[in-house]
Each structure stands twice: as structure tokens, then as C-alpha cells.
Design a protein around this motif. Structure first.
Motif, mmCIF file in Angstrom:
data_model
loop_
_atom_site.group_PDB
_atom_site.id
_atom_site.type_symbol
_atom_site.label_atom_id
_atom_site.label_comp_id
_atom_site.label_asym_id
_atom_site.label_seq_id
_atom_site.Cartn_x
_atom_site.Cartn_y
_atom_site.Cartn_z
ATOM 1 N N GLY A 138 -28.165 -43.997 50.505
ATOM 2 C CA GLY A 138 -29.030 -42.939 50.020
ATOM 3 C C GLY A 138 -28.540 -41.550 50.372
ATOM 4 N N VAL A 139 -27.385 -41.450 51.048
ATOM 5 C CA VAL A 139 -26.896 -40.133 51.458
ATOM 6 C C VAL A 139 -26.252 -39.405 50.286
ATOM 7 N N ALA A 140 -25.290 -40.055 49.629
ATOM 8 C CA ALA A 140 -24.579 -39.383 48.539
ATOM 9 C C ALA A 140 -25.504 -38.920 47.417
ATOM 10 N N PRO A 141 -26.512 -39.701 47.016
ATOM 11 C CA PRO A 141 -27.420 -39.196 45.984
ATOM 12 C C PRO A 141 -28.242 -37.990 46.437
ATOM 13 N N ALA A 142 -28.325 -37.771 47.749
ATOM 14 C CA ALA A 142 -29.142 -36.673 48.269
ATOM 15 C C ALA A 142 -28.400 -35.349 48.306
ATOM 16 N N ILE A 143 -27.071 -35.378 48.240
ATOM 17 C CA ILE A 143 -26.333 -34.140 48.499
ATOM 18 C C ILE A 143 -26.326 -33.190 47.302
ATOM 19 N N SER A 144 -26.608 -33.701 46.093
ATOM 20 C CA SER A 144 -26.710 -32.824 44.926
ATOM 21 C C SER A 144 -27.240 -33.606 43.738
ATOM 22 N N ALA A 145 -27.728 -32.889 42.762
ATOM 23 C CA ALA A 145 -28.236 -33.533 41.548
ATOM 24 C C ALA A 145 -27.113 -34.210 40.773
ATOM 25 N N THR A 146 -25.919 -33.602 40.766
ATOM 26 C CA THR A 146 -24.806 -34.197 40.022
ATOM 27 C C THR A 146 -24.297 -35.467 40.707
ATOM 28 N N SER A 147 -24.299 -35.464 42.029
ATOM 29 C CA SER A 147 -23.912 -36.674 42.747
ATOM 30 C C SER A 147 -24.931 -37.782 42.511
ATOM 31 N N ARG A 148 -26.181 -37.395 42.399
ATOM 32 C CA ARG A 148 -27.253 -38.355 42.123
ATOM 33 C C ARG A 148 -27.035 -39.021 40.757
ATOM 34 N N GLU A 149 -26.646 -38.239 39.769
ATOM 35 C CA GLU A 149 -26.358 -38.803 38.446
ATOM 36 C C GLU A 149 -25.223 -39.816 38.533
ATOM 37 N N LEU A 150 -24.220 -39.515 39.345
ATOM 38 C CA LEU A 150 -23.098 -40.422 39.510
ATOM 39 C C LEU A 150 -23.536 -41.731 40.141
ATOM 40 N N ALA A 151 -24.428 -41.663 41.114
ATOM 41 C CA ALA A 151 -24.916 -42.880 41.770
ATOM 42 C C ALA A 151 -25.553 -43.825 40.757
ATOM 43 N N PHE A 152 -26.392 -43.280 39.904
ATOM 44 C CA PHE A 152 -27.062 -44.127 38.915
ATOM 45 C C PHE A 152 -26.070 -44.655 37.882
ATOM 46 N N ARG A 153 -25.090 -43.855 37.509
ATOM 47 C CA ARG A 153 -24.104 -44.332 36.527
ATOM 48 C C ARG A 153 -23.287 -45.474 37.121
ATOM 49 N N LEU A 154 -22.904 -45.361 38.371
ATOM 50 C CA LEU A 154 -22.163 -46.440 39.031
ATOM 51 C C LEU A 154 -22.994 -47.718 39.081
ATOM 52 N N ALA A 155 -24.249 -47.573 39.505
ATOM 53 C CA ALA A 155 -25.113 -48.749 39.625
ATOM 54 C C ALA A 155 -25.371 -49.388 38.265
ATOM 55 N N GLU A 156 -25.644 -48.577 37.268
ATOM 56 C CA GLU A 156 -25.926 -49.118 35.940
ATOM 57 C C GLU A 156 -24.711 -49.821 35.357
ATOM 58 N N SER A 157 -23.527 -49.257 35.597
ATOM 59 C CA SER A 157 -22.303 -49.877 35.101
ATOM 60 C C SER A 157 -22.075 -51.244 35.744
ATOM 61 N N MET A 158 -22.237 -51.323 37.053
ATOM 62 C CA MET A 158 -22.042 -52.599 37.743
ATOM 63 C C MET A 158 -23.084 -53.622 37.305
ATOM 64 N N ARG A 159 -24.301 -53.154 37.129
ATOM 65 C CA ARG A 159 -25.370 -54.070 36.711
ATOM 66 C C ARG A 159 -25.100 -54.609 35.299
ATOM 67 N N GLU A 160 -24.614 -53.739 34.414
ATOM 68 C CA GLU A 160 -24.290 -54.171 33.056
ATOM 69 C C GLU A 160 -23.205 -55.251 33.054
ATOM 70 N N GLN A 161 -22.325 -55.197 34.045
ATOM 71 C CA GLN A 161 -21.226 -56.159 34.130
ATOM 72 C C GLN A 161 -21.604 -57.409 34.921
ATOM 73 N N GLY A 162 -22.844 -57.461 35.393
ATOM 74 C CA GLY A 162 -23.295 -58.629 36.136
ATOM 75 C C GLY A 162 -22.717 -58.740 37.529
ATOM 76 N N LYS A 163 -22.297 -57.611 38.086
ATOM 77 C CA LYS A 163 -21.722 -57.612 39.438
ATOM 78 C C LYS A 163 -22.785 -57.223 40.459
ATOM 79 N N THR A 164 -22.505 -57.476 41.724
ATOM 80 C CA THR A 164 -23.520 -57.269 42.755
ATOM 81 C C THR A 164 -23.481 -55.846 43.316
ATOM 82 N N ILE A 165 -24.655 -55.432 43.806
ATOM 83 C CA ILE A 165 -24.823 -54.101 44.386
ATOM 84 C C ILE A 165 -25.626 -54.233 45.666
ATOM 85 N N SER A 166 -25.170 -53.587 46.731
ATOM 86 C CA SER A 166 -25.971 -53.481 47.955
ATOM 87 C C SER A 166 -26.372 -52.031 48.135
#
Length: 319
Positions: A138-166
Motif C-alpha cells: 500500500g506504500v507505492a499507491p500512496a505516494i502519488s495519484a499517477t503511481s496509484r493508477e499504475l498499481a491498479f493497471r498492474l493488478a488488473e493485467s495480472m488478474r486478466e492473465q489468471g496470475k496470482t497477486i499478493s
């Protein structure tokens, strides 16, 4: 050149100056330089255990940035997607020294840092696709709005590919515009994650529930496959759709530095689950590595190599 990764993580790596003597930071004259960053600590720990780890970040074109890159290289972490941004500096922090087991004072100097300018421009679909697991804090999404957008894009991409996320919340309330925004954002990231690892206090702040059982149920209801609530000296509680239980903490005779305990815990849990181990084994390893992390000065210095971990686990199994 193609690359294959076991784990990808992203965030802000900073230089860390740890006080050599106790007392208020303003009175300390001598510090030892280390490296810090919750996501980076996990990357280091998993790499030491033999996993192929990639790290996505930005550093400044300065001495601290070169130090971060040298550390990544020495730890065997792929830094091909750590960009050097000449416009902004690398962040750093100062940490006090405690001798009584209390959390040390920490002051951050990261406003306007290179990493705070992480954005969707840093997203590389091929690089993300090369990893089989994504670890978020939760640190990187907190440092800026643009970093927060990146966090969600990374998570959504991995989820779309059926890969795991912690996901480890790693709350930094002072970085958020409000606690409501913090809770809503991090709970949304948790909903995209398979394994959620809050501390008890973090769980209370994010869910409004005050027991490990209720906190775990909250995230399971959101779609997580497993939740582990860290309980400090009392160990941890885990829950999946099929099982739950408490796992006792590893005894520690001398607590030297509490910072990094949660990151060590994440290293233990994620490594075990990626190896196909059961949840009890994963939580036990998390407790074990978390205990190792707090017995030395520095955020990642106590994280074991694979050989060291195997010796510890073999010894524990023979008792």
C-alpha cells in the motif's frame, strides 16, 4: 531479449540512514547507510531464496539512485525497468535506534521524488506478462495519484492473465489525502488480490472490524482466496474458504529493529505459497522470517538465503 520472472513488484526504493546511537534523530551524529522500501525488502528476500524477481521503479540521476541500482544488482534483482529520471531526486529516510524493542522513529524525505512520478508510462505489458506473480504494497499507491493508477493497471493485467497477486497494505496515513480515501483505495486493491496480508491494526483501520476473524472474512467476501492477519508477538491468524487457524509467533530473545518485520513475513508467506506449500506452512515460515528480520539493524539485512532458511526449517522439524 525475453525474460522470465517468478515475481514482479514495484515501488519506491530509498537510501536509509540508521542511527548508530540512541536518542532523538536531531541529536544523532553518526548514521549507517542502508536501503529501504517495503516492496524492495520483499524483492530482496524473495531473490535471496532463489526466485527470479523483477523490480519496477524510478530513481534520480544521483548518488542515492546509483546506490539503489548497485544494491539491486548485488541482490540479483532484475532492474531493467528501473528508470533513471534526471528531473527528480531519489528519496531517502532517517531511522532512529531503539534498545527496548519499541518501534524506532522514522523520518522520510521523499516529496517530489523520482519514484513519486511513476505512472502508466512505466507499464510494459510484455514485462508484466513475464512474471507469474505480482506483489503489491500500500506504500507505492500512496505516494502519488499517477503511481496509484499504475498499481491498479498492474493488478488488473495480472488478474486478466489468471496470475496470482499478493497484497500487504503497509499503511502510510500521512501520504493520503484522507483515511477514507486510503481505505477505499487499498480495499479496492485487496479485492483484486489473491492473498491479503494486513496487520491487525491495519485491518481495523481498513475494514472497521476489530477481530482477526472478521477482518479475514471481510476480504474473503471481497474475493480474496486467503487472508493472513499479522498479530505481532501473538503470531498470525489465517483464513481461506476451507480452513482457518492461529499460528504462534517465533520466540525472539532480543528485538533489535522492528522495521521490516511485516516485509519479512510477506517473504515467508509468498515464497511458501509459490512453492505450492499449504497455508499452515506458509504462515509458519512468515512468522519465522519476520522474527529473523527484527533481530538485526536494517530493513532487509535479516532476510535469509535459501541455504540459511533450509537449515532453520530442518532444525525446527527435528525438534
Amino acid at each position: 531479449m525475453s525474460i522470465s520472472l517468478d515475481v514482479l513488484t514495484y515501488g519506491e526504493a530509498m537510501a536509509l540512514f540508521v542511527a548508530d546511537e540512541t536518542g532523538p534523530l536531531e541529536s544523532v551524529e553518526h548514521f549507517t547507510r542502508r536501503i529501504a522500501g517495503a516492496d524492495l525488502n520483499v524483492a530482496i528476500g524473495l531473490s535471496r531464496l532463489g526466485f527470479g524477481v523483477g523490480y519496477l521503479s524510478r530513481v534520480g540521476a544521483d548518488a542515492f539512485g546509483r546506490y539503489v541500482l548497485a544494491t539491486l544488482a548485488s541482490e540479483g534483482i532484475d532492474a531493467s525497468h528501473v528508470s533513471v529520471d534526471p528531473r527528480y531526486p531519489t528519496g531517502f529516510q532517517m531511522k532512529g535506534k531503539q534498545t527496548d524493542g519499541r518501534d524506532p522513529a522514522v523520518e522520510y524525505f521523499r516529496k517530489g521524488s523520482a519514484a513519486s512520478h511513476l505512472s502508466l508510462d512505466d507499464f510494459d505489458a510484455a514485462y508484466v506478462g513475464a512474471a507469474r506473480h505480482l506483489h503489491l504494497t500500500g506504500v507505492a499507491p500512496a505516494i502519488s495519484a499517477t503511481s496509484r493508477e499504475l498499481a491498479f493497471r498492474l493488478a488488473e493485467s495480472m488478474r486478466e492473465q489468471g496470475k496470482t497477486i499478493s497484497f500487504d497494505p503497509n499503511l502510510r496515513p500521512t501520504l493520503w489525502p484522507s483515511r477514507e480515501t486510503m481505505a477505499a483505495t487499498l480495499n479496492a486493491l485487496a479485492a483484486l488480490s489473491d492473498w491479503v496480508l494486513p496487520g491487525l491494526g491495519e485491518g481495523v483501520a481498513l475494514t472497521g472490524y476489530d477481530t482477526p476473524e472478521d477482518i479475514a472474512r471481510f476480504y474473503l467476501d471481497q474475493g480474496s482466496r486467503g487472508v493472513i492477519v499479522k498479530l505481532g508477538a501473538q503470531g498470525a491468524y489465517f483464513r481461506t474458504a476451507d480452513e482457518s487457524g492461529y499460528v504462534a509467533a517465533q520466540p525472539v530473545g532480543n528485538v533489535v529493529d522492528t522495521v521490516g518485520a511485516g516485509d519479512g513475513f510477506a517473504v515467508g508467506v509468498v515464497s511458501a505459497l509459490l512453492e505450492g506449500r499449504d497455508w499452515l506452512t506458509a504462515v509458519t515460515r512468515g512468522n519465522r522470517i519476520g522474527a529473523l528480520a527484527i533481530q538485526v539493524i536494517g530493513d532487509s539485512e535479516g532476510l535469509p538465503t535459501r541455504a540459511e532458511l533450509e537449515r532453520i526449517e530442518t532444525s525446527a522439524a527435528s525438534v
